[in-house]
Write an enzyme that holds these catalytic residues in place. Structure first.
Site, PDB file in Angstrom:
ATOM      1  N   HIS A  82      27.606  46.348  44.017  1.00 16.01           N
ATOM      2  CA  HIS A  82      28.673  46.411  44.686  1.00 16.01           C
ATOM      3  C   HIS A  82      29.834  45.889  43.603  1.00 16.01           C
ATOM      4  O   HIS A  82      31.184  46.367  43.510  1.00 16.01           O
ATOM      5  CB  HIS A  82      28.698  45.722  45.935  1.00 16.01           C
ATOM      6  CG  HIS A  82      30.138  45.716  46.578  1.00 16.01           C
ATOM      7  ND1 HIS A  82      30.635  44.394  46.801  1.00 16.01           N
ATOM      8  CD2 HIS A  82      30.733  46.690  46.942  1.00 16.01           C
ATOM      9  CE1 HIS A  82      31.670  44.657  47.354  1.00 16.01           C
ATOM     10  NE2 HIS A  82      31.857  45.883  47.545  1.00 16.01           N
ATOM     11  N   GLU A  85      30.947  48.366  40.954  1.00 13.00           N
ATOM     12  CA  GLU A  85      31.591  49.211  41.714  1.00 13.00           C
ATOM     13  C   GLU A  85      33.159  48.952  41.521  1.00 13.00           C
ATOM     14  O   GLU A  85      33.863  49.734  41.162  1.00 13.00           O
ATOM     15  CB  GLU A  85      31.272  49.708  43.152  1.00 13.00           C
ATOM     16  CG  GLU A  85      32.349  50.864  43.982  1.00 13.00           C
ATOM     17  CD  GLU A  85      32.548  50.421  45.229  1.00 13.00           C
ATOM     18  OE1 GLU A  85      33.825  49.986  45.761  1.00 13.00           O
ATOM     19  OE2 GLU A  85      31.603  49.765  46.116  1.00 13.00           O
ATOM     20  N   HIS A  86      33.406  47.697  41.955  1.00 16.77           N
ATOM     21  CA  HIS A  86      34.653  47.167  41.723  1.00 16.77           C
ATOM     22  C   HIS A  86      35.254  47.200  40.409  1.00 16.77           C
ATOM     23  O   HIS A  86      36.255  47.729  40.203  1.00 16.77           O
ATOM     24  CB  HIS A  86      34.872  45.827  42.394  1.00 16.77           C
ATOM     25  CG  HIS A  86      34.923  45.684  43.815  1.00 16.77           C
ATOM     26  ND1 HIS A  86      36.198  45.073  44.414  1.00 16.77           N
ATOM     27  CD2 HIS A  86      34.174  45.951  44.615  1.00 16.77           C
ATOM     28  CE1 HIS A  86      36.077  44.920  45.553  1.00 16.77           C
ATOM     29  NE2 HIS A  86      34.849  45.741  46.052  1.00 16.77           N
ATOM     30  N   GLU A 160      35.908  39.307  50.095  1.00 20.28           N
ATOM     31  CA  GLU A 160      35.426  40.242  51.075  1.00 20.28           C
ATOM     32  C   GLU A 160      34.364  39.935  51.724  1.00 20.28           C
ATOM     33  O   GLU A 160      34.215  40.242  52.774  1.00 20.28           O
ATOM     34  CB  GLU A 160      35.108  41.543  50.082  1.00 20.28           C
ATOM     35  CG  GLU A 160      34.756  42.729  50.842  1.00 20.28           C
ATOM     36  CD  GLU A 160      34.195  44.020  50.138  1.00 20.28           C
ATOM     37  OE1 GLU A 160      33.408  44.796  50.532  1.00 20.28           O
ATOM     38  OE2 GLU A 160      34.610  44.094  49.015  1.00 20.28           O
TER      39      GLU A 160
END
Length: 503
Positions: A82, A85-86, A160
């Site tokens: 993840h 991905e950022h 997040e």
């Protein structure tokens, strides 16, 4: 998923994908078959291309799927998929941070991405005349990954996690339930990762991870839209065909052992209402007969106001705010069948669990009536067909099923649903929906949830994408150490949660 454009940039995709499906809906298909119209090419470097012409509107979608998600991670580095991905939006050797998105927007398009348990998907929706723009940009960040501002982007991911999990009691409960349900397989940990492990990831870790998994041999490109397929294939080939591969990614070999007794997780957390979930180990698409019967079982239990759980608990007894049964057959490895509910004030959790147990027992003990079975089939099939009014949904279906083995499986979906019998539903209920095969998670409120915290809104707790991503969310091991796992699961649970393994 990128926080700049949508509410969430991470594992949970269900609301986002529903929104995209609605906003891109431009008509209805007379048939659900799309595979025969697809043009498939595999380049010399292993990159697979699936291109589908759809002339309903002058729009195109361009998706790059990478076979990498939390399933490919290891203890100590959870959340790295993840985070990568950022970082893919934080620049390349040619582009400055956020320049990718700015160029897409300057050309009238929109871009985003999501990470799931099994895969990561990057996509752009853009006018057909500007499809060359995402093609060149995606090729650049596949081969020229060079993110800037690593520490600040990692801080975004950590925040997040705080907002979406640690301050959201229902998501936190799901995370704890999954951790207890899986003791050997990497579905044990959340897509976003454990906080202390995210904190320990370095830029060198991310660069090394990208080098392993972001290569042509590990990717599938899907383009759907109002264009000439042969021209698009030529453009993609020109942009991606010369990109070289590194070593092949290591296979995921861990297998979850059979569960031999009910497990329970109690989460004590500030929350507006008590809630719980039940997670049963089930098969995935590899066992078609059982998988499609489980799809229908989930429809019978909770889809619509006439479904068994909704009618019993929401309408008749008014004991819960909401209740849901969820199942996704398109996960890469066998996953879970979820039942979740949020109680009304003053209602005891154990009373609702007992009522749900009665409904599951009824599914095991007596065949479903013909009219109820047909209603469930109609709901499942109509949702599948209407979803294909969206070019984004078509691209997602093609990419996911190709990653599973063959995109032609899409056109068998309606037939397989139609084959399910009442005996099939009863059989899978007896086989999988039993106490010894389940993990129960219970949320015990410790106080009123602060207004600024993210949780307390109710709804389902399963954050996987419709296809087993995050995510279409979506949407993705380690040593099988069953003996040591009970202690390890407890040690990994924050938020004051406790784990009780009943054998």
């Amino acid at each position: 998923m990128r926080i700049k454009t949508f509410p969430y940039r991470g594992p949970s995709l269900l609301l986002f994908l529903l929104a995209v499906t609605l906003t891109l809906c431009v008509g209805s298909r007379a048939d659900a078959g799309i595979a025969d119209a697809v043009k498939y090419v595999k380049l010399d470097n292993g990159l697979q291309l699936l291109v589908l012409e759809n002339h309903k509107s002058p729009v195109s979608t361009f998706n790059v799927f990478y076979r990498v998600g939390s399933r490919n991670e290891q203890f100590g580095k959870t959340g790295i998929s993840h985070l990568c991905e950022h970082l893919m939006f934080r620049g390349t050797k040619k582009l400055a941070p956020e320049e990718f998105s700015n160029i897409i927007q300057q050309n009238g398009g929109d871009d985003n991405a999501f990470t799931g348990n099994d895969f990561t998907d990057y996509f752009e929706i853009i006018n057909r005349d500007h499809l060359d723009v995402p093609i060149s940009l995606e090729a650049d960040r596949m081969v020229n990954f060079e993110p800037k501002g690593f520490d600040s982007e990692k801080a975004v991911v950590m925040e997040e996690r705080r907002l979406r999990t640690e301050d959201n009691p229902e998501d936190a409960l799901q995370e704890m339930t999954e951790a207890a349900a899986f003791v050997a397989h990497p579905y044990h940990w959340p897509v976003i990762g454990w906080m202390h492990e995210i904190e320990g990831i370095t830029l060198q870790d991310a660069l090394a991870y990208h080098a392993i998994y972001y290569s042509p041999q590990n990717a599938i490109i899907v383009a759907v839209g109002d264009f000439d397929a042969n021209q698009v294939i030529s453009r993609i080939t020109a942009a991606f065909g010369s990109i070289k591969n590194n070593a092949k990614p290591p296979p995921v070999t861990e297998v979850e052992p059979p569960q031999e007794g009910e497990r329970r997780v109690t989460l004590r957390h500030a929350a507006n209402l008590p809630a719980f979930n039940e997670a049963y180990h089930v098969v995935n698409y590899r066992d078609l007969a059982d998988a499609f019967a489980l799809e229908i079982a989930s429809e019978i239990l909770s889809d619509g106001k006439s479904s068994r759980l909704y009618k019993d608990l929401v309408i008749d007894k008014q004991s819960v705010v909401d209740v849901a049964a969820e199942y996704d057959m398109t996960t890469f490895d066998p996953d879970l069948f979820w039942i979740s509910a949020q109680m009304r004030p003053g209602v005891k959790t154990e009373d609702v669990i007992a009522d749900i147990d009665k409904q599951i027992a009824a599914l095991r003990d007596k065949p479903v009536a013909p009219e109820e079975l047909q209603r469930a089939k109609n709901l499942e099939q109509s949702g599948f067909v209407y979803g294909q009014d969206s070019i984004f949904r078509e691209a997602e279906l093609l990419g996911v099923y190709q990653m599973l083995g063959d995109y032609h499986m899409i056109d068998n979906y309606l037939t397989q649903i139609d084959k399910v019998t009442a005996d099939d539903v009863q059989r899978v209920a007896k086989k999988y929906l039993v106490d010894d095969n389940r993990t129960v998670g219970v949320l015990v409120p410790t106080g009123v949830l602060r207004h600024e915290m993210a949780g307390g809104g109710g709804g389902t707790v399963h954050h996987a994408a419709p296809f087993g991503v995050d995510d279409p969310s979506a949407l993705t091991p380690r040593p099988n150490r069953v003996g040591a796992r009970a202690h390890e699961v407890t040690a990994l649970m924050p938020y004051g949660a406790t784990a009780e393994v009943v054998r």
